[in-house]
Every structure is written in C-alpha cells, then in structure tokens.
Design a protein around this motif. Structure first.
Motif, mmCIF file in Angstrom:
data_model
loop_
_atom_site.group_PDB
_atom_site.id
_atom_site.type_symbol
_atom_site.label_atom_id
_atom_site.label_comp_id
_atom_site.label_asym_id
_atom_site.label_seq_id
_atom_site.Cartn_x
_atom_site.Cartn_y
_atom_site.Cartn_z
ATOM 1 N N ALA A 176 0.850 -1.201 0.000
ATOM 2 C CA ALA A 176 0.000 0.000 0.000
ATOM 3 C C ALA A 176 0.876 1.238 0.000
ATOM 4 C CB ALA A 176 -0.926 -0.013 1.214
ATOM 5 N N ALA A 177 1.219 1.721 -1.197
ATOM 6 C CA ALA A 177 1.951 2.979 -1.332
ATOM 7 C C ALA A 177 0.966 4.127 -1.126
ATOM 8 C CB ALA A 177 2.601 3.069 -2.712
ATOM 9 N N ALA A 178 1.394 5.165 -0.389
ATOM 10 C CA ALA A 178 0.432 6.196 0.024
ATOM 11 C C ALA A 178 0.974 7.605 -0.184
ATOM 12 C CB ALA A 178 0.068 5.993 1.499
ATOM 13 N N GLN A 179 0.033 8.529 -0.366
ATOM 14 C CA GLN A 179 0.336 9.947 -0.327
ATOM 15 C C GLN A 179 0.509 10.395 1.124
ATOM 16 O OE1 GLN A 179 0.731 12.144 -2.839
ATOM 17 N NE2 GLN A 179 0.012 10.965 -4.599
ATOM 18 N N VAL A 180 1.292 11.472 1.323
ATOM 19 C CA VAL A 180 1.519 11.973 2.676
ATOM 20 C C VAL A 180 1.695 13.488 2.642
ATOM 21 C CG1 VAL A 180 4.051 11.772 2.619
ATOM 22 C CG2 VAL A 180 2.849 11.580 4.810
ATOM 23 N N GLY A 181 1.259 14.141 3.701
ATOM 24 C CA GLY A 181 1.515 15.580 3.850
ATOM 25 C C GLY A 181 0.432 16.464 3.277
ATOM 26 N N ARG A 182 0.668 17.776 3.394
ATOM 27 C CA ARG A 182 -0.284 18.773 2.887
ATOM 28 C C ARG A 182 0.022 19.061 1.424
ATOM 29 N NH1 ARG A 182 -3.847 22.589 4.691
ATOM 30 N NH2 ARG A 182 -3.524 21.994 6.866
ATOM 31 N N HIS A 183 -1.028 18.966 0.584
ATOM 32 C CA HIS A 183 -0.870 19.156 -0.852
ATOM 33 C C HIS A 183 -1.182 20.610 -1.244
ATOM 34 C CE1 HIS A 183 -0.576 14.777 -1.282
ATOM 35 N NE2 HIS A 183 -1.597 14.701 -0.444
ATOM 36 N N ASP A 184 -0.954 20.910 -2.532
ATOM 37 C CA ASP A 184 -1.170 22.276 -3.030
ATOM 38 C C ASP A 184 -2.602 22.742 -2.845
ATOM 39 O OD1 ASP A 184 1.463 22.255 -3.785
ATOM 40 O OD2 ASP A 184 1.076 21.895 -5.920
ATOM 41 N N ASN A 185 -3.559 21.819 -2.913
ATOM 42 C CA ASN A 185 -4.969 22.210 -2.782
ATOM 43 C C ASN A 185 -5.433 22.271 -1.323
ATOM 44 O OD1 ASN A 185 -5.104 19.524 -2.090
ATOM 45 N ND2 ASN A 185 -6.377 18.896 -3.819
ATOM 46 N N GLY A 186 -4.504 22.100 -0.380
ATOM 47 C CA GLY A 186 -4.823 22.204 1.039
ATOM 48 C C GLY A 186 -5.198 20.886 1.691
ATOM 49 N N ARG A 187 -5.449 19.874 0.902
ATOM 50 C CA ARG A 187 -5.802 18.565 1.448
ATOM 51 C C ARG A 187 -4.595 17.920 2.125
ATOM 52 N NH1 ARG A 187 -8.189 13.408 -2.012
ATOM 53 N NH2 ARG A 187 -7.598 11.810 -0.493
ATOM 54 N N LYS A 188 -4.833 17.139 3.181
ATOM 55 C CA LYS A 188 -3.768 16.421 3.873
ATOM 56 C C LYS A 188 -3.960 14.921 3.696
ATOM 57 C CE LYS A 188 -4.315 18.161 8.014
ATOM 58 N NZ LYS A 188 -4.043 18.477 9.449
ATOM 59 N N SER A 189 -2.860 14.213 3.408
ATOM 60 C CA SER A 189 -2.895 12.761 3.248
ATOM 61 C C SER A 189 -2.113 12.107 4.384
ATOM 62 C CB SER A 189 -2.302 12.341 1.900
ATOM 63 O OG SER A 189 -3.114 12.790 0.835
ATOM 64 N N TYR A 190 -2.620 10.973 4.828
ATOM 65 C CA TYR A 190 -2.161 10.328 6.060
ATOM 66 C C TYR A 190 -0.749 9.759 5.986
ATOM 67 C CZ TYR A 190 -2.106 6.762 9.789
ATOM 68 O OH TYR A 190 -1.777 5.978 10.864
ATOM 69 N N GLY A 191 -0.357 9.191 4.835
ATOM 70 C CA GLY A 191 0.958 8.555 4.741
ATOM 71 C C GLY A 191 0.944 7.133 5.270
ATOM 72 N N HIS A 192 2.058 6.751 5.922
ATOM 73 C CA HIS A 192 2.218 5.402 6.480
ATOM 74 C C HIS A 192 2.060 4.321 5.414
ATOM 75 C CE1 HIS A 192 2.565 6.596 10.710
ATOM 76 N NE2 HIS A 192 1.669 7.536 10.419
ATOM 77 N N SER A 193 2.798 4.466 4.312
ATOM 78 C CA SER A 193 2.840 3.389 3.315
ATOM 79 C C SER A 193 3.270 2.103 4.002
ATOM 80 C CB SER A 193 3.832 3.744 2.207
ATOM 81 O OG SER A 193 3.476 4.943 1.566
ATOM 82 N N LEU A 194 2.568 1.012 3.703
ATOM 83 C CA LEU A 194 2.826 -0.245 4.398
ATOM 84 C C LEU A 194 3.090 -1.383 3.411
ATOM 85 C CD1 LEU A 194 0.084 -0.437 7.215
ATOM 86 C CD2 LEU A 194 2.401 0.471 7.390
ATOM 87 N N VAL A 195 3.909 -2.334 3.878
ATOM 88 C CA VAL A 195 4.014 -3.641 3.247
ATOM 89 C C VAL A 195 3.714 -4.666 4.335
ATOM 90 C CG1 VAL A 195 5.507 -5.328 2.117
ATOM 91 C CG2 VAL A 195 5.714 -2.899 1.547
ATOM 92 N N VAL A 196 2.740 -5.534 4.062
ATOM 93 C CA VAL A 196 2.288 -6.528 5.035
ATOM 94 C C VAL A 196 2.435 -7.907 4.413
ATOM 95 C CG1 VAL A 196 0.406 -7.242 6.552
ATOM 96 C CG2 VAL A 196 0.591 -4.845 5.847
ATOM 97 N N ASN A 197 2.970 -8.859 5.178
ATOM 98 C CA ASN A 197 3.129 -10.208 4.628
ATOM 99 C C ASN A 197 1.860 -11.039 4.832
ATOM 100 O OD1 ASN A 197 3.127 -11.346 7.215
ATOM 101 N ND2 ASN A 197 5.338 -11.655 7.286
ATOM 102 N N PRO A 198 1.784 -12.244 4.268
ATOM 103 C CA PRO A 198 0.544 -13.036 4.352
ATOM 104 C C PRO A 198 0.154 -13.458 5.762
ATOM 105 C CG PRO A 198 1.929 -13.824 2.552
ATOM 106 C CD PRO A 198 2.755 -12.863 3.337
ATOM 107 N N LEU A 199 1.041 -13.283 6.724
ATOM 108 C CA LEU A 199 0.725 -13.578 8.119
ATOM 109 C C LEU A 199 0.174 -12.359 8.848
ATOM 110 C CD1 LEU A 199 3.913 -15.673 8.949
ATOM 111 C CD2 LEU A 199 1.594 -16.549 8.625
ATOM 112 N N GLY A 200 0.089 -11.228 8.143
ATOM 113 C CA GLY A 200 -0.413 -10.003 8.756
ATOM 114 C C GLY A 200 0.655 -9.195 9.466
ATOM 115 N N GLN A 201 1.918 -9.524 9.247
ATOM 116 C CA GLN A 201 3.009 -8.802 9.889
ATOM 117 C C GLN A 201 3.421 -7.605 9.032
ATOM 118 O OE1 GLN A 201 5.628 -12.181 9.926
ATOM 119 N NE2 GLN A 201 5.149 -12.692 12.048
#
Length: 405
Positions: free
Chosen positions: A323-348
């Motif tokens: 799950a690659a994610a946007q992060v930070g405050r953008h030009d239009n004022g919207r804020k994105s959460y971030g915390h891009s994650l990679v999770v294995n099949p065991l949920g780790q």
C-alpha cells in the motif's frame, strides 16, 4: 663420526634433551663416548636430517615421517569443506535477475506528496525509480494520483486517455509515455497507483467525468495492466468533507491478476480496501498472491482504520499487501495520512514509512515525503501459509462478484 655429528649439531639449535646427553657424556672415556654417540646418532638421524632440510629448504624428503605432528593444526581434508561454498550464501540473492533462484525479490515503495504540477511529480518519480533500480529492485509501487493531485475544478481538464492493455508505446498520453520510458530505462516494473483517465461521462447528465485508473507497466515499457476504481470515496464530518463522485465515475469490473516479479498482482485502489468481497474475489477468482492498495487516505480515516484494514486483507486472503500512500499537505490544502505499508501473508507489517500521528498536526516532516524504501519479498511465503491453513477448502459460497448495477 664424532666430527660429522659436531658439524651438524653446530648448525642445529640444541634441544633440552641434547644438552642433557652432552653433559651425561662428560667424564667418559673416549671409547665410551664413541659408543654413546653411535647409539644416539641412530635415534636422532631422522630429527637432524628433517631440521637440516627445513632450514635450507632442501627438496630432499625425510627418510620417515616425524614421530608426532607439529603443534599447528593440520589442513582440513577436502571433504570437510562445503561442496559448493558459493551456494551456501549467494551475495547476489536480492538481484532481480537472481530472484527465480532464490525465491526472493526486492521491491521499492514510494511515498509521495504529489503536487499540482505533472512535470514536477514525474521528475520526482524518475529520481525514485533510478534509486530503486540502483538498489536491484524488480518493481516500484506508486501511490494513488501519483502523477497529479489537481487543484479543485481542474480534474477533468487534466485527465488523459489510457488504452486497454496490453499496449506498447508510443502512447497518446504524455504522462503514460513518460512513465513507460522511466520503466524501460530503469528495467523496472512500475505500479502506477493511479492517474485520472479521460473519456468517462456521468450516466445521468452526460457531463464529462474521469476514471481513477491504476496501471501496471512492465520493464520493457509496455502497459500490461489496468483497473478503474470501483468504490468512490466520500466523507462528511466536521473535520473532512470530500466526494470523489463529483468528478469521477466508478469502474464496473475487476482486472485479471497481472503477472509481475512479485507474483500475480491483484489491483485495487484506496477506498476499495473497505470492501472485503473485492479482495476475496481477487484472491480466489483471480488467483492473486499480492494485493495492492495505492492510496491517498485522509488523516482522519487513516489514524482510525488504515493499518488494521490492510493487515486484515493480508490475513484473510493469505496474500502480500503493498500500500503505497500519499503523505503531507498538498497544493490544494488537502492532507494525506501517509504510512505506506508492506504486510506479509501472516499479517506482519514489514514496512511503515511514517506520516501523521494525530489530527492536530498541521503537516509532517519532509523526511516522510517523496521517498522510496525497499523490502525483500519471500515469494514462497504465500504457498507455505496457504498450505498450513487451507482456506480455499472452507469456502461455501460462490466467489464470483457481480459489480454491475
């Protein structure tokens, strides 16, 4: 005989045993000393000749092996060594060309703070792709709306045409053409989290709309995968008000799994994460071993739901989740959460790239923005997990999902 022994002895350091013998011979008659010397010579011949030969590096072999081995450890016999030391630990284990031999591949995950400039965003992606390639990654994952987060009111004007896969360059879309060249130049598969695709219309008003479309480009620059986001996000709280449906039309079908270095890839986008039947269909009907959720989660929903949902999708489907994610405050004022994650099949969680930790934060540190990080993926883990827990045999329902109205 005594003269010969004397000459040899003068050139060889006297051992304690030899000194004792010479002292014992003092006080003897000449005849007694001769007899003792003859007896001693017979016992010491091997030792003296061996030392003499070693001292002057003579090639003459000793008459017999020494009575005892030297104190230094002997060389280990060949059978004590590994049959093939190179296969014991392969230094090229994470090279993308060695992935098939090691059942491991290295992937790169980009976390962006996309702007209102396509050119600026593509330059950032180009730099991150070069970094991923130099680190022997086989695939780069980008977040939702990676190439442009448009200012309000410009989404439709900035959309571009995207052909059906499989398609090869040149592409009518300048953005897609650039991404194709980046993939080919860096020998990378690229998951373009999403970009806005032109050509959609509102079913009720016939007004122009866009699709929010995820793409997969292979390392030759060809378009090999495409998925239009099915579930459109909306939120109406005191903190956040958004409606994706004001500019976007939802897709009506799932993409087949895309063959990638990471295995069969199931495509989904952001808000799709909340609908388990979609991931279940990707896993069972489409035979995906990895699910992707490129996102631009709001801070409010991210703090509450992001990680737990991603881990749930991984566990229930026995898949890798990226799950690659946007992060930070953008030009239009919207804020994105971030915390891009990679999770294995065991949920780790194997990777968390950081981001907001509370609603009160106005913005996050630049160290979280426009960065790329790497994860080694065990390609055999999905099979091992699925063999341990046979979820396929437990399903009692038809897994085909009808997404049309």
């Amino acid at each position: 005989m005594l003269i010969r022994l004397s000459r040899v002895s003068s050139r060889v350091p006297k051992s304690p045993s030899r000194l004792y013998s010479l002292k014992a011979m003092q006080g003897m008659t000449d005849e007694e000393r001769n007899a003792a010397a003859r007896a001693k010579w017979s016992a010491n011949t091997v030792e003296v000749e061996d030392r003499f030969a070693n001292r002057f590096q003579s090639t003459k072999p000793p008459a017999a092996p020494p009575a005892a081995p030297p104190p230094a450890a002997p060389t280990a016999p060949p059978t004590a060594l590994p049959a093939d030391p190179l296969t014991k630990q392969n230094p090229d284990a994470h090279n993308k060309n060695a992935a098939s031999k090691t059942s491991t591949t290295k992937i790169a995950v980009a976390q962006l703070c996309s702007t209102a400039s396509k050119a600026s965003n593509l330059v950032t992606i180009f730099k991150l792709a070069a970094s991923a390639s130099s680190n022997n990654c086989s695939m780069l994952f980008l977040p939702e709306v990676a190439t442009l987060l448009p200012p309000k009111g410009t989404t439709i004007d900035n959309a571009e045409p995207i052909p059906p896969p499989p398609s090869s360059p040149p592409f009518e879309s300048t953005t897609l053409q650039t991404l194709s060249e980046i993939a080919k130049r860096n020998s990378l598969h690229i998951s373009v989290g999403s970009m806005h695709e032109s050509g959609a219309v509102d079913a009720d008003t016939d007004e122009p709309r866009v699709w929010n479309t995820s793409l997969v480009i292979d390392d030759k620059g060809d378009l090999i995968g495409k998925y239009r986001k099915v579930h459109l996000f909306s939120i109406d709280t005191e903190m956040t008000k958004l409606s994706e449906a004001s500019t976007t039309v939802g897709g009506t079908s799932l993409s087949p799994s895309i063959p990638t270095p990471l295995g069969p890839l199931g495509l989904a986008i952001c808000y799709d994460l909340r609908f388990p039947y979609l991931s279940t269909s990707l896993r069972h009907s489409k035979n995906s071993s990895c699910l992707i959720y490129p996102s631009a989660f709001t801070v409010e929903t991210g703090l509450r739901d992001w990680e737990v949902l991603l881990r749930s999708r991984a566990i229930e489907n026995q898949c890798w989740v990226v799950a690659a994610a946007q992060v930070g405050r953008h030009d239009n004022g919207r804020k994105s959460y971030g915390h891009s994650l990679v999770v294995n099949p065991l949920g780790q969680v194997l990777l968390d790239m950081g981001g907001y930790t509370s609603m009160e934060e106005e913005d996050v540190d630049d160290s979280f923005k426009n960065i790329v990080k790497y994860v080694d993926v065990d390609l055999d883990l999905v099979r091992r997990v699925r063999e341990e827990v046979l979820q396929v045999e437990r399903h009692q329902v038809d897994l085909e999902v009808n997404l049309t109205k």
